[in-house]
Write a protein that holds these residues in place. Structure first.
Motif, PDB file in Angstrom:
ATOM      1  N   MET A  66       0.830  -1.205   0.000  1.00 27.53           N
ATOM      2  CA  MET A  66       0.000   0.000   0.000  1.00 27.53           C
ATOM      3  C   MET A  66       0.864   1.254   0.000  1.00 27.53           C
ATOM      4  SD  MET A  66      -2.977   1.306  -0.172  1.00 27.53           S
ATOM      5  CE  MET A  66      -4.187   0.070   0.281  1.00 27.53           C
ATOM      6  N   GLU A  67       1.957   1.233   0.742  1.00 29.84           N
ATOM      7  CA  GLU A  67       2.855   2.389   0.766  1.00 29.84           C
ATOM      8  C   GLU A  67       3.477   2.634  -0.608  1.00 29.84           C
ATOM      9  OE1 GLU A  67       5.477   1.282   3.896  1.00 29.84           O
ATOM     10  OE2 GLU A  67       4.251   2.197   5.473  1.00 29.84           O
ATOM     11  N   ILE A  68       3.839   1.551  -1.289  1.00 30.74           N
ATOM     12  CA  ILE A  68       4.382   1.687  -2.652  1.00 30.74           C
ATOM     13  C   ILE A  68       3.303   2.246  -3.574  1.00 30.74           C
ATOM     14  CG2 ILE A  68       5.278   0.414  -4.647  1.00 30.74           C
ATOM     15  CD1 ILE A  68       6.496  -1.580  -2.617  1.00 30.74           C
ATOM     16  N   LEU A  69       2.086   1.758  -3.428  1.00 34.23           N
ATOM     17  CA  LEU A  69       0.967   2.247  -4.236  1.00 34.23           C
ATOM     18  C   LEU A  69       0.757   3.740  -4.024  1.00 34.23           C
ATOM     19  CD1 LEU A  69      -1.527   1.717  -6.073  1.00 34.23           C
ATOM     20  CD2 LEU A  69      -2.813   1.243  -3.988  1.00 34.23           C
ATOM     21  N   ILE A  70       0.838   4.170  -2.772  1.00 35.86           N
ATOM     22  CA  ILE A  70       0.661   5.593  -2.462  1.00 35.86           C
ATOM     23  C   ILE A  70       1.731   6.432  -3.158  1.00 35.86           C
ATOM     24  CG2 ILE A  70       0.780   7.318  -0.613  1.00 35.86           C
ATOM     25  CD1 ILE A  70      -0.429   5.110   1.232  1.00 35.86           C
ATOM     26  N   ARG A  71       2.964   5.974  -3.110  1.00 37.98           N
ATOM     27  CA  ARG A  71       4.050   6.719  -3.762  1.00 37.98           C
ATOM     28  C   ARG A  71       3.840   6.794  -5.272  1.00 37.98           C
ATOM     29  NH1 ARG A  71       7.447   3.904  -0.050  1.00 37.98           N
ATOM     30  NH2 ARG A  71       8.069   2.425  -1.685  1.00 37.98           N
ATOM     31  N   GLU A  72       3.413   5.699  -5.866  1.00 37.56           N
ATOM     32  CA  GLU A  72       3.181   5.685  -7.319  1.00 37.56           C
ATOM     33  C   GLU A  72       2.004   6.580  -7.690  1.00 37.56           C
ATOM     34  OE1 GLU A  72       5.084   4.468  -9.596  1.00 37.56           O
ATOM     35  OE2 GLU A  72       6.467   3.552  -8.175  1.00 37.56           O
ATOM     36  N   LEU A  73       0.967   6.563  -6.884  1.00 40.11           N
ATOM     37  CA  LEU A  73      -0.171   7.453  -7.131  1.00 40.11           C
ATOM     38  C   LEU A  73       0.246   8.912  -6.987  1.00 40.11           C
ATOM     39  CD1 LEU A  73      -3.150   5.638  -5.346  1.00 40.11           C
ATOM     40  CD2 LEU A  73      -3.018   6.189  -7.789  1.00 40.11           C
ATOM     41  N   ASP A  74       1.113   9.168  -6.007  1.00 43.34           N
ATOM     42  CA  ASP A  74       1.578  10.538  -5.781  1.00 43.34           C
ATOM     43  C   ASP A  74       2.331  11.067  -7.003  1.00 43.34           C
ATOM     44  OD1 ASP A  74       1.803  12.843  -4.317  1.00 43.34           O
ATOM     45  OD2 ASP A  74       3.562  12.200  -3.192  1.00 43.34           O
ATOM     46  N   ASN A  75       3.049  10.176  -7.698  1.00 42.58           N
ATOM     47  CA  ASN A  75       3.780  10.569  -8.906  1.00 42.58           C
ATOM     48  C   ASN A  75       2.847  10.907 -10.062  1.00 42.58           C
ATOM     49  OD1 ASN A  75       6.270  10.144  -7.662  1.00 42.58           O
ATOM     50  ND2 ASN A  75       6.398   8.016  -8.318  1.00 42.58           N
ATOM     51  N   LYS A  76       1.650  10.346 -10.012  1.00 42.89           N
ATOM     52  CA  LYS A  76       0.713  10.496 -11.138  1.00 42.89           C
ATOM     53  C   LYS A  76      -0.443  11.447 -10.825  1.00 42.89           C
ATOM     54  CE  LYS A  76       2.318   7.071 -13.904  1.00 42.89           C
ATOM     55  NZ  LYS A  76       2.680   7.231 -15.328  1.00 42.89           N
ATOM     56  N   GLU A 109       2.332 -10.078  -5.463  1.00 42.27           N
ATOM     57  CA  GLU A 109       3.480 -10.803  -4.943  1.00 42.27           C
ATOM     58  C   GLU A 109       4.794 -10.134  -5.344  1.00 42.27           C
ATOM     59  OE1 GLU A 109       3.394 -13.362  -2.899  1.00 42.27           O
ATOM     60  OE2 GLU A 109       1.201 -13.313  -2.874  1.00 42.27           O
ATOM     61  N   GLN A 110       4.752  -9.347  -6.418  1.00 41.84           N
ATOM     62  CA  GLN A 110       5.955  -8.681  -6.911  1.00 41.84           C
ATOM     63  C   GLN A 110       5.734  -7.168  -6.891  1.00 41.84           C
ATOM     64  OE1 GLN A 110       6.022 -11.120 -10.626  1.00 41.84           O
ATOM     65  NE2 GLN A 110       8.127 -11.601 -10.043  1.00 41.84           N
ATOM     66  N   GLU A 111       6.533  -6.473  -6.073  1.00 38.36           N
ATOM     67  CA  GLU A 111       6.310  -5.049  -5.829  1.00 38.36           C
ATOM     68  C   GLU A 111       6.437  -4.207  -7.097  1.00 38.36           C
ATOM     69  OE1 GLU A 111       9.094  -4.085  -2.800  1.00 38.36           O
ATOM     70  OE2 GLU A 111       8.114  -5.322  -1.266  1.00 38.36           O
ATOM     71  N   THR A 112       7.304  -4.615  -8.016  1.00 38.77           N
ATOM     72  CA  THR A 112       7.501  -3.848  -9.244  1.00 38.77           C
ATOM     73  C   THR A 112       6.207  -3.715 -10.038  1.00 38.77           C
ATOM     74  OG1 THR A 112       9.786  -4.641  -9.347  1.00 38.77           O
ATOM     75  CG2 THR A 112       8.875  -3.696 -11.363  1.00 38.77           C
ATOM     76  N   LYS A 113       5.341  -4.701  -9.914  1.00 41.29           N
ATOM     77  CA  LYS A 113       4.090  -4.681 -10.680  1.00 41.29           C
ATOM     78  C   LYS A 113       3.148  -3.574 -10.222  1.00 41.29           C
ATOM     79  CE  LYS A 113       2.123  -8.704 -11.350  1.00 41.29           C
ATOM     80  NZ  LYS A 113       1.704 -10.107 -11.133  1.00 41.29           N
ATOM     81  N   ILE A 114       3.353  -3.046  -9.013  1.00 41.00           N
ATOM     82  CA  ILE A 114       2.475  -1.986  -8.505  1.00 41.00           C
ATOM     83  C   ILE A 114       2.589  -0.740  -9.377  1.00 41.00           C
ATOM     84  CG2 ILE A 114       1.972  -0.495  -6.521  1.00 41.00           C
ATOM     85  CD1 ILE A 114       2.933  -2.799  -4.734  1.00 41.00           C
ATOM     86  N   LYS A 115       3.800  -0.455  -9.868  1.00 41.61           N
ATOM     87  CA  LYS A 115       3.988   0.671 -10.791  1.00 41.61           C
ATOM     88  C   LYS A 115       3.162   0.457 -12.048  1.00 41.61           C
ATOM     89  CE  LYS A 115       7.497   3.081 -13.533  1.00 41.61           C
ATOM     90  NZ  LYS A 115       8.954   3.181 -13.860  1.00 41.61           N
ATOM     91  N   PHE A 116       3.141  -0.782 -12.547  1.00 40.53           N
ATOM     92  CA  PHE A 116       2.367  -1.089 -13.741  1.00 40.53           C
ATOM     93  C   PHE A 116       0.870  -0.922 -13.484  1.00 40.53           C
ATOM     94  CE2 PHE A 116       5.974  -4.294 -14.667  1.00 40.53           C
ATOM     95  CZ  PHE A 116       6.763  -3.277 -15.171  1.00 40.53           C
ATOM     96  N   ILE A 117       0.441  -1.271 -12.270  1.00 42.45           N
ATOM     97  CA  ILE A 117      -0.977  -1.152 -11.913  1.00 42.45           C
ATOM     98  C   ILE A 117      -1.417   0.306 -11.975  1.00 42.45           C
ATOM     99  CG2 ILE A 117      -2.638  -1.389 -10.009  1.00 42.45           C
ATOM    100  CD1 ILE A 117      -1.004  -3.890  -9.141  1.00 42.45           C
ATOM    101  N   VAL A 118      -0.606   1.199 -11.397  1.00 50.16           N
ATOM    102  CA  VAL A 118      -0.942   2.623 -11.389  1.00 50.16           C
ATOM    103  C   VAL A 118      -0.909   3.186 -12.805  1.00 50.16           C
ATOM    104  CG1 VAL A 118      -0.249   4.903 -10.557  1.00 50.16           C
ATOM    105  CG2 VAL A 118      -0.171   2.937  -9.012  1.00 50.16           C
ATOM    106  N   GLN A 119       0.099   2.785 -13.568  1.00 50.30           N
ATOM    107  CA  GLN A 119       0.183   3.249 -14.953  1.00 50.30           C
ATOM    108  C   GLN A 119      -1.026   2.777 -15.753  1.00 50.30           C
ATOM    109  OE1 GLN A 119       4.026   3.142 -16.844  1.00 50.30           O
ATOM    110  NE2 GLN A 119       3.151   2.505 -18.801  1.00 50.30           N
ATOM    111  N   GLY A 120      -1.434   1.529 -15.523  1.00 47.22           N
ATOM    112  CA  GLY A 120      -2.610   0.999 -16.208  1.00 47.22           C
ATOM    113  C   GLY A 120      -3.875   1.722 -15.805  1.00 47.22           C
TER     114      GLY A 120
END
Length: 265
Positions: A66-76, A109-120
């Motif tokens: 969730m923290e990674i998701l928040i950071r990625e959302l903050d970028n977008k 399961e893989q944190e890198t995919k969270i960036k892809f989720i936000v981009q998608g």
């Protein structure tokens, strides 16, 4: 206030660690509760200490995601905030998609995919026609593929002269057999296809016509030798061009759309 509006307001009006702390208090608390509700298998829980260890690990994993998701959302968020205003119906659909995206990210399961989720998510809500079913299909597909699968898909979305299989083998420390297994899996998901998937029907039709012509010629020769035909007609056989139905892999339309939504910068 919608889910997206609430997150936008938090990210646009809060800064740095304050934003993270604010969202952790309002979102990750619920995530932790959700993780606790999931629990673990009753058999595992019956082993002293094991259940609590696994539950704690899952809680920490959910919160970190969730923290990674928040950071990625903050970028977008600035770009998302300034997207053309949507109808109330679109906003409801966007909230449903965002909820699905959050669930997907939290359980990744893989944190890198969270960036892809936000981009998608950003790509999806930029579309004129916003569909929850289509978004759910894309997000569900992302859940089912690994980073290796994504690298293999990217390989087939790249122009032929720029492809580098050895780079993938080295990056993931795998051999060609594993690469081929990933490729076969992507084919079952409809993300890549082969020439045979497209051209096999045309090839079969061509072969059938050629065989039919050959049979007619054999009959013609037989009748001539038996004296039934006074003239031997010149043979006519459908030209067997080079067969197109080869195991030559390429990204499918669905695969290219998936790649452009989630992976391609």
């Amino acid at each position: 206030m919608s889910l997206l509006d609430g997150i936008q307001e938090a990210l646009l009006n809060k800064g740095g660690e304050t934003t993270s702390r604010y969202l952790n208090e309002h979102i990750t608390g619920k995530t932790a509760e959700f993780a606790l509700e999931i629990g673990v298998d009753s058999v595992v829980n019956s082993i002293p200490g094991i259940g609590s260890v696994i539950t704690t690990y899952k809680n920490k994993k959910h919160i970190k995601n969730m923290e990674i998701l928040i950071r990625e959302l903050d970028n977008k968020i600035e770009k998302i905030y300034h997207l053309p205003k949507k109808t109330d119906s679109d906003k409801k659909t966007i909230d449903d998609i965002l909820e699905k995206a959050i669930d997907t990210a939290v359980n990744s399961e893989q944190e890198t995919k969270i960036k892809f989720i936000v981009q998608g998510f950003e790509s999806i809500i930029e579309s004129e026609d916003i569909s929850y079913d289509v978004a759910s299909l894309y997000l569900g597909t992302l859940e089912r593929v690994s980073l290796l699968d994504i690298a293999v898909l990217k390989h087939y979305c790249t122009p032929f002269d720029l492809r580098d299989i050895n780079g993938i083998l080295d990056s993931f420390n795998i051999d060609a057999e594993i690469f081929n297994s990933s490729r076969a899996y992507l084919r079952t998901l409809g993300l890549i296809e082969t020439k045979s998937d497209i051209n096999v029907t045309a090839d079969i039709d061509m072969i059938y016509k050629s065989l039919d012509d050959t049979i007619k010629n054999v009959v013609n020769i037989k009748n001539y030798l038996l004296g039934k035909n006074k003239k031997l007609y010149p043979p006519k056989i459908t030209n067997l061009r080079k067969l197109e139905s080869k195991e030559r892999y390429q990204s499918s339309k669905f695969g290219r759309n998936f790649y452009s939504y989630f992976i391609e910068e």
